[in-house]
Enzyme design. Structure first.
Site, PDB file in Angstrom:
ATOM      1  N   ASP A  14       3.201  -4.561  -5.677  1.00 20.36           N
ATOM      2  CA  ASP A  14       3.663  -5.845  -5.141  1.00 20.36           C
ATOM      3  C   ASP A  14       5.185  -5.899  -5.098  1.00 20.36           C
ATOM      4  OD1 ASP A  14       1.289  -7.079  -4.533  1.00 20.36           O
ATOM      5  OD2 ASP A  14       1.194  -8.282  -6.365  1.00 20.36           O
TER       6      ASP A  14
ATOM      7  N   GLU B  82       0.829  -1.206   0.000  1.00 21.72           N
ATOM      8  CA  GLU B  82       0.000   0.000   0.000  1.00 21.72           C
ATOM      9  C   GLU B  82       0.866   1.260   0.000  1.00 21.72           C
ATOM     10  OE1 GLU B  82      -2.895  -0.418  -0.771  1.00 21.72           O
ATOM     11  OE2 GLU B  82      -3.231  -2.505  -0.234  1.00 21.72           O
TER      12      GLU B  82
END
Length: 630
Positions: A542, A479
């Site tokens: 990611d 995030e």
């Protein structure tokens, strides 16, 4: 037995997958889904306890949830009424004899929460993230993406046929003859096809940093001359807006195909079919099940949700934030909250160190990136307060389910329109605390981690630190990395669209993200092809998240590289229906679970060393092909 060196994801999750059972009313099972299923059972048990008077909550919002659940769970009354609650509404749409007559009622329909084909909304201004402004969207499509409407798209043609079959069974329940049903479906699909030719594709829509197209209000109104936009917006916000943001420029350039007297026969049918379908969940159980048939075809579900479960979810929807807050108070300990907050602080610090040691950014851009990182606001577990409008959602037991549902929708709609030109409420969460998910908000520069995701397999005080970093640590850093992905990188520390990069640095960034696109583009997922451009922002997050979490894990004296990567593979384990996976490949910006594991770990030297992956192994990727960005 699959070797770790040939398919890391399958080697870690293969034995689990052999025995894992996908519930008949779900498209998948696995890490996220297992947690969601546990929370679902908690929600059903808790709601039923309250329904029967056990340990009733003192909170006024939850009391109204219980009162609403009494209505949604009253299947006897719902079955007796059948489609009756919606028939007057359908009759109203049938009574509109012209486009001009329809638009004279459009504000009333909007305020009531009924379909009106007016795709406007109030959202933060990209250039001034502190202020809410008017945005113009487009009509939603029936199929998952514009690509499904191409003549050679076999699945698209199959789904259109399935939709027609559903409507041929559903619409007669509302009193339409066979000929009327065919006519309605034909016209609905004709308007849907028009929209598909001009709306944004999923790939375009997920490049949201490119969607900021402000229009002068007077210029915009000329695009739809038969739509009385001045009158409509004056009724909704009290005056003419000065500007409107138009991400769907192609759609509004073709506005006469949707908002005109000549288009009215198609639009009228579109609205009537929408009304019949939108409210099936509030009617008899047979209609509810029939109304979900197309969606089950889309995701491959063998059966509909049970009557009890559907009633719980229907009741919970308007009160989800309050339910999530209650869940977090019951399930998320102060010790866990403090530990996760410490992990977030550590992760931000590690990310800062990695930025400072970055070797492809110049110092000016690097310092601006660190400023943005320093101003990220983390929210852990549950919000500080609930939205005040939840207290306006009062359930009157003497009213019908449909009447109450309409009133509850009206609260949200009135609030949304009241926010025009108002400051953005930066305290409100975009998801409830009992949802297994997390997000980064680029316009508020915030990261949010609901309590639901802060547990096994993502996080546990009882598993190793390295396993926690490979799980929740990588999710947290994921995030954070969204602040610097292909979308987030275009927003500054205040959440406003603002280019803070030098040209050379942004070119270097794009060179690296293009490599991530190429790593995923065209890979197979259940017979569908992964779109590397659609998934690039999530894949970049990611990659950055895994890199930062690995660096953080190495700071601990008991670091275990195998625990770290094993945990990463475990949290993404998923067994899913092929139809669902093909849907995700077309419409989801996240890559398929197996590829999120296998492709990403191939970018890390530590992975090859720890698991003895060598040339000739299927997991091998040559060092020059490995990508690192953050």
């Amino acid at each position: 037995m699959v070797r770790l060196q040939d398919n890391f994801y399958e080697a870690i999750n293969g034995e689990w997958e052999k025995t894992a059972v996908i519930p008949n009313d779900k498209p998948r099972t696995g890490g996220f889904s297992d947690l969601s299923d546990d929370i679902e059972q908690w929600l059903i048990a808790t709601s039923n306890g309250w329904l029967h008077g056990n340990d009733l909550p003192e909170d006024q919002i939850l009391k109204n949830f219980v009162a609403y659940y009494h209505l949604t769970a009253d299947t006897k009354t719902r079955d007796a009424l059948g489609v009756e609650p919606v028939l007057p509404l359908i009759a109203q749409y049938q009574s509109f004899n012209s486009f001009a007559e329809f638009v004279s009622h459009i504000v009333t329909l909007e305020k009531s929460g009924f379909p009106n084909a007016l795709p406007f909304g109030i959202e933060p201004d990209f250039k001034d993230a502190q202020t809410n402004v008017l945005w113009a969207g487009a009509l939603s499509l029936l199929l998952p993406d514009t690509t499904y409407y191409e003549k050679d798209h076999e699945q698209g043609q199959t789904l259109l046929k399935k939709f027609r079959e559903e409507q041929e069974l559903l619409l007669p329940h509302f009193g339409f003859s066979a000929a009327e049903t065919t006519d309605l479906i034909d016209k609905y699909l004709a308007l849907d096809a028009r929209a598909a030719a001009v709306v944004l594709s999923q790939e375009e829509n997920h490049e949201y940093a490119k969607l900021y197209h402000p229009y002068d209000w007077k210029k915009f109104t000329k695009l739809a001359p038969e739509l009385p936009l001045d009158d409509i917006l004056t009724d909704l916000i009290g005056q003419h807006p000065d500007k409107i943001i138009v991400p769907e420029e192609r759609f509004w350039a073709a506005a006469d195909q949707f908002y005109s007297e000549s288009a009215w026969p198609l639009l009228k049918a579109y609205l009537i079919v929408t009304v019949a379908n939108q409210f099936t969940g509030y009617l008899s159980d047979d209609i509810r099940i029939l109304g979900g048939q197309y969606q089950r075809e889309l995701t491959g579900l063998p059966e509909a949700m049970s009557t009890e479960k559907a009633a719980v979810y229907l009741a919970a929807q308007p009160f989800n934030q309050a339910i999530g807050y209650y869940y977090a108070q019951q399930k998320f300990s102060p010790e866990a909250k403090a530990d996760v907050e410490a992990k977030v602080a550590t992760m931000i610090d590690v990310f800062k160190q990695r930025l400072q040691s970055n070797d492809w950014l110049n110092e000016e851009t690097k310092q601006k990136a660190i400023v943005k990182l320093n101003t990220i606001v983390p929210h852990i577990g549950y919000p500080e307060k609930l939205p005040a409008r939840l207290y306006q959602k009062v359930v009157s037991p003497e009213k019908t389910l449909f009447e109450v549902a309409t009133q509850l929708r009206q609260v949200e709609i009135a609030y949304s329109w009241s926010q025009w030109q108002q400051p953005v409420d930066r305290s409100e969460w975009h998801m409830p605390a009992h949802l297994v998910n997390a997000y980064y908000d680029p316009q508020q520069n915030q990261i949010v981690f609901p309590a639901a995701i802060l547990q096994t397999p993502f996080y546990s005080l009882n598993q190793s630190s390295s396993a926690n970093y490979g799980g929740i640590g990588a999710v947290i850093a994921h995030e954070i990395s969204h602040a610097f992905d292909t979308n987030g990188a275009s927003f500054d520390e205040y959440g406003s669209l603002n280019n803070w990069w030098t040209d050379d640095d942004f070119a270097a960034f794009r060179e690296r993200t293009d490599k991530v696109v190429n790593q995923f583009d065209g890979l197979d997922s259940y017979g569908a092809k992964v779109n590397g451009k659609l998934t690039v922002s999530e894949n970049v997050a990611d990659l950055g998240g895994l890199a930062a979490a690995l660096a953080a894990a190495k700071l601990d004296s008991d670091f275990s590289v195998t625990d770290f990567f094993d945990s990463w593979a475990t949290i993404w384990r998923m067994k899913a229906r092929p139809e669902y996976m093909r849907l995700l490949a077309a419409a989801d910006p996240h890559g398929p679970a197996e590829l999120r594991v296998n492709v990403q770990v191939q970018n890390f030297d530590d992975f090859f060393d720890a698991f003895h992956v060598n040339v000739g192994d299927k997991m091998w990727l040559s060092p020059e092909s490995r990508v690192q960005i953050w």
